[in-house]
Design a protein around this motif. Structure first.
Motif, PDB file in Angstrom:
ATOM      1  N   GLU A   6      60.681  39.674  21.598  1.00  0.00           N
ATOM      2  CA  GLU A   6      59.390  39.236  21.075  1.00  0.00           C
ATOM      3  C   GLU A   6      58.887  38.017  21.848  1.00  0.00           C
ATOM      4  O   GLU A   6      59.655  37.119  22.204  1.00  0.00           O
ATOM      5  CB  GLU A   6      59.529  38.882  19.587  1.00  0.00           C
ATOM      6  N   GLU A   7      57.572  38.007  22.085  1.00  0.00           N
ATOM      7  CA  GLU A   7      56.969  36.877  22.789  1.00  0.00           C
ATOM      8  C   GLU A   7      57.069  35.614  21.944  1.00  0.00           C
ATOM      9  O   GLU A   7      56.962  35.660  20.712  1.00  0.00           O
ATOM     10  CB  GLU A   7      55.494  37.164  23.073  1.00  0.00           C
ATOM     11  N   THR A   8      57.248  34.487  22.605  1.00  0.00           N
ATOM     12  CA  THR A   8      57.191  33.218  21.894  1.00  0.00           C
ATOM     13  C   THR A   8      55.751  32.952  21.482  1.00  0.00           C
ATOM     14  O   THR A   8      54.803  33.559  22.013  1.00  0.00           O
ATOM     15  CB  THR A   8      57.682  32.062  22.776  1.00  0.00           C
ATOM     16  N   PHE A   9      55.577  32.007  20.568  1.00  0.00           N
ATOM     17  CA  PHE A   9      54.209  31.669  20.127  1.00  0.00           C
ATOM     18  C   PHE A   9      53.376  31.169  21.297  1.00  0.00           C
ATOM     19  O   PHE A   9      52.225  31.571  21.456  1.00  0.00           O
ATOM     20  CB  PHE A   9      54.255  30.610  19.024  1.00  0.00           C
ATOM     21  N   ASP A  10      53.949  30.308  22.120  1.00  0.00           N
ATOM     22  CA  ASP A  10      53.188  29.761  23.262  1.00  0.00           C
ATOM     23  C   ASP A  10      52.763  30.858  24.229  1.00  0.00           C
ATOM     24  O   ASP A  10      51.645  30.838  24.753  1.00  0.00           O
ATOM     25  CB  ASP A  10      54.023  28.717  24.006  1.00  0.00           C
ATOM     26  N   GLN A  11      53.632  31.816  24.459  1.00  0.00           N
ATOM     27  CA  GLN A  11      53.281  32.936  25.343  1.00  0.00           C
ATOM     28  C   GLN A  11      52.129  33.747  24.759  1.00  0.00           C
ATOM     29  O   GLN A  11      51.185  34.128  25.476  1.00  0.00           O
ATOM     30  CB  GLN A  11      54.504  33.836  25.554  1.00  0.00           C
TER      31      GLN A  11
ATOM     32  N   ASN B 253      44.353  33.330  25.193  1.00  0.00           N
ATOM     33  CA  ASN B 253      43.352  32.506  25.872  1.00  0.00           C
ATOM     34  C   ASN B 253      42.941  33.108  27.216  1.00  0.00           C
ATOM     35  O   ASN B 253      41.759  33.056  27.595  1.00  0.00           O
ATOM     36  CB  ASN B 253      43.893  31.088  26.082  1.00  0.00           C
ATOM     37  N   GLU B 254      43.893  33.657  27.933  1.00  0.00           N
ATOM     38  CA  GLU B 254      43.584  34.296  29.218  1.00  0.00           C
ATOM     39  C   GLU B 254      42.683  35.509  29.018  1.00  0.00           C
ATOM     40  O   GLU B 254      41.727  35.720  29.770  1.00  0.00           O
ATOM     41  CB  GLU B 254      44.885  34.716  29.919  1.00  0.00           C
ATOM     42  N   ALA B 255      42.995  36.313  28.001  1.00  0.00           N
ATOM     43  CA  ALA B 255      42.167  37.492  27.717  1.00  0.00           C
ATOM     44  C   ALA B 255      40.752  37.075  27.353  1.00  0.00           C
ATOM     45  O   ALA B 255      39.765  37.696  27.788  1.00  0.00           O
ATOM     46  CB  ALA B 255      42.792  38.307  26.587  1.00  0.00           C
ATOM     47  N   PHE B 256      40.627  36.009  26.573  1.00  0.00           N
ATOM     48  CA  PHE B 256      39.300  35.507  26.175  1.00  0.00           C
ATOM     49  C   PHE B 256      38.532  35.021  27.393  1.00  0.00           C
ATOM     50  O   PHE B 256      37.361  35.352  27.582  1.00  0.00           O
ATOM     51  CB  PHE B 256      39.473  34.380  25.152  1.00  0.00           C
ATOM     52  N   LYS B 257      39.203  34.241  28.238  1.00  0.00           N
ATOM     53  CA  LYS B 257      38.563  33.687  29.431  1.00  0.00           C
ATOM     54  C   LYS B 257      38.108  34.789  30.382  1.00  0.00           C
ATOM     55  O   LYS B 257      37.052  34.696  31.006  1.00  0.00           O
ATOM     56  CB  LYS B 257      39.539  32.752  30.140  1.00  0.00           C
ATOM     57  N   ASP B 258      38.886  35.881  30.476  1.00  0.00           N
ATOM     58  CA  ASP B 258      38.571  36.979  31.393  1.00  0.00           C
ATOM     59  C   ASP B 258      37.591  37.992  30.812  1.00  0.00           C
ATOM     60  O   ASP B 258      37.241  38.971  31.475  1.00  0.00           O
ATOM     61  CB  ASP B 258      39.861  37.693  31.810  1.00  0.00           C
TER      62      ASP B 258
ATOM     63  N   GLU C  44      40.845  39.429  20.751  1.00  0.00           N
ATOM     64  CA  GLU C  44      40.787  39.414  19.288  1.00  0.00           C
ATOM     65  C   GLU C  44      42.117  39.864  18.684  1.00  0.00           C
ATOM     66  O   GLU C  44      42.629  39.242  17.743  1.00  0.00           O
ATOM     67  CB  GLU C  44      39.656  40.321  18.792  1.00  0.00           C
ATOM     68  N   ARG C  45      42.690  40.919  19.231  1.00  0.00           N
ATOM     69  CA  ARG C  45      43.972  41.411  18.712  1.00  0.00           C
ATOM     70  C   ARG C  45      45.048  40.320  18.800  1.00  0.00           C
ATOM     71  O   ARG C  45      45.811  40.096  17.856  1.00  0.00           O
ATOM     72  CB  ARG C  45      44.412  42.645  19.504  1.00  0.00           C
ATOM     73  N   LEU C  46      45.072  39.630  19.935  1.00  0.00           N
ATOM     74  CA  LEU C  46      46.092  38.597  20.137  1.00  0.00           C
ATOM     75  C   LEU C  46      45.839  37.373  19.252  1.00  0.00           C
ATOM     76  O   LEU C  46      46.779  36.794  18.706  1.00  0.00           O
ATOM     77  CB  LEU C  46      46.126  38.197  21.614  1.00  0.00           C
ATOM     78  N   TYR C  47      44.582  36.983  19.124  1.00  0.00           N
ATOM     79  CA  TYR C  47      44.279  35.821  18.279  1.00  0.00           C
ATOM     80  C   TYR C  47      44.613  36.099  16.806  1.00  0.00           C
ATOM     81  O   TYR C  47      45.056  35.195  16.087  1.00  0.00           O
ATOM     82  CB  TYR C  47      42.813  35.418  18.416  1.00  0.00           C
ATOM     83  N   VAL C  48      44.379  37.312  16.360  1.00  0.00           N
ATOM     84  CA  VAL C  48      44.752  37.673  14.983  1.00  0.00           C
ATOM     85  C   VAL C  48      46.254  37.505  14.790  1.00  0.00           C
ATOM     86  O   VAL C  48      46.718  36.994  13.756  1.00  0.00           O
ATOM     87  CB  VAL C  48      44.300  39.118  14.656  1.00  0.00           C
TER      88      VAL C  48
ATOM     89  N   HIS D 286      40.503  30.062  15.264  1.00  0.00           N
ATOM     90  CA  HIS D 286      39.534  30.550  14.274  1.00  0.00           C
ATOM     91  C   HIS D 286      38.125  30.540  14.869  1.00  0.00           C
ATOM     92  O   HIS D 286      37.343  31.471  14.638  1.00  0.00           O
ATOM     93  CB  HIS D 286      39.596  29.690  13.009  1.00  0.00           C
ATOM     94  N   HIS D 287      37.823  29.498  15.640  1.00  0.00           N
ATOM     95  CA  HIS D 287      36.507  29.435  16.270  1.00  0.00           C
ATOM     96  C   HIS D 287      36.304  30.601  17.224  1.00  0.00           C
ATOM     97  O   HIS D 287      35.252  31.261  17.216  1.00  0.00           O
ATOM     98  CB  HIS D 287      36.352  28.105  17.017  1.00  0.00           C
ATOM     99  N   LYS D 288      37.291  30.874  18.056  1.00  0.00           N
ATOM    100  CA  LYS D 288      37.152  31.975  19.021  1.00  0.00           C
ATOM    101  C   LYS D 288      37.055  33.318  18.306  1.00  0.00           C
ATOM    102  O   LYS D 288      36.312  34.201  18.743  1.00  0.00           O
ATOM    103  CB  LYS D 288      38.318  31.948  20.005  1.00  0.00           C
ATOM    104  N   LEU D 289      37.786  33.487  17.216  1.00  0.00           N
ATOM    105  CA  LEU D 289      37.654  34.729  16.447  1.00  0.00           C
ATOM    106  C   LEU D 289      36.248  34.838  15.848  1.00  0.00           C
ATOM    107  O   LEU D 289      35.688  35.930  15.747  1.00  0.00           O
ATOM    108  CB  LEU D 289      38.714  34.775  15.340  1.00  0.00           C
TER     109      LEU D 289
END
Length: 235
Positions: free
Chosen positions: A2-7, A13-18, A25-29, A42-45
């Protein structure tokens, strides 16, 4: 493994920036499920849901971002925009007032980025009033926008048009001339200055503005039509 929280957070953030909105959205949820205390998530969502037209959900996310960080000016501005989108103008203006207070750097000074955002919100609200025929309310909103950003030519031009529509021709001419002084190639202001001159029978001045437009753009359909109209008025 499982990915760490930081990962997970960095990946979101990378998906949002790109611009990979669905993935972001899936990752931020998933980020919120693990740690719901990040106001920026929450703001980005909220932003992502606003883009999709899910305004109710966007409002929930922006409000949660502000609960976590009451000084989050961008979240407050985007919440204002979303309330406008669903027609809740009074609520939007309430949030908008808070955004102004949060944007203050020192007495009488606002961050330039925030100034632009606030000016555009006043402009949008002014356009709504204008479309409803509430010209004085529209003028009040345009004037607030101009006070924040006096060199935005589209806002100042619309202020001039609104003054013309209520018969305040001198004020309209002044506003439109201000635009042209700062932006000589902003043809919309020249065209509307010509129309305003025509309204008060200053025909030669009107024609001079439209001829100037045609020097810049010989195919400008508004200037061509208005010149024909002015010539008929002279007949």
């Amino acid at each position: 493994m499982e990915e760490t929280f930081d990962q997970l957070y960095n990946k979101a953030n990378e998906a949002f920036k790109d611009g990979h909105w669905a993935e972001a959205e899936r990752l931020y949820v998933e980020v919120v499920k693990r740690k719901p205390f990040y106001a920026d998530v929450h703001h980005k969502l909220g932003v992502l849901n606003h883009q999709k037209g899910n305004f109710k959900k966007a409002i929930e996310y922006f409000e949660e971002a502000l609960k976590l960080n009451p000084n989050y000016t961008e979240a407050r501005l985007n919440l204002t925009i979303t309330y406008y989108a669903v027609g809740q103008y009074d609520k939007g203006m309430e949030i908008f007032s808070g955004a102004i207070q949060q944007a203050i750097l020192e007495p009488g000074q606002l961050d330039p980025y925030i100034k632009g955002k606030l000016a555009n919100e006043h402009f949008k609200l002014g356009n709504i009033y204008y479309d409803l025929g509430e010209f004085q309310e529209a003028i009040d909103q345009y004037a607030k926008a101009v006070k924040l950003c006096p060199n935005f030519p589209d806002i100042r031009t619309k202020l001039g048009i609104a003054f013309r529509d209520i018969g305040e021709f001198d004020q309209a001419i002044q506003e439109l001339k201000n635009v042209i002084r700062n932006k000589p190639y902003y043809l919309s202001a020249r065209n509307h200055l010509g129309i305003t001159f025509l309204k008060v029978d200053r025909i030669e001045e009107a024609k001079a503005e439209w001829n100037q437009v045609l020097k810049i753009n010989p195919k400008d359909s508004i200037a061509l039509a208005c010149l024909r109209m002015a010539d008929k008025k002279n007949d």
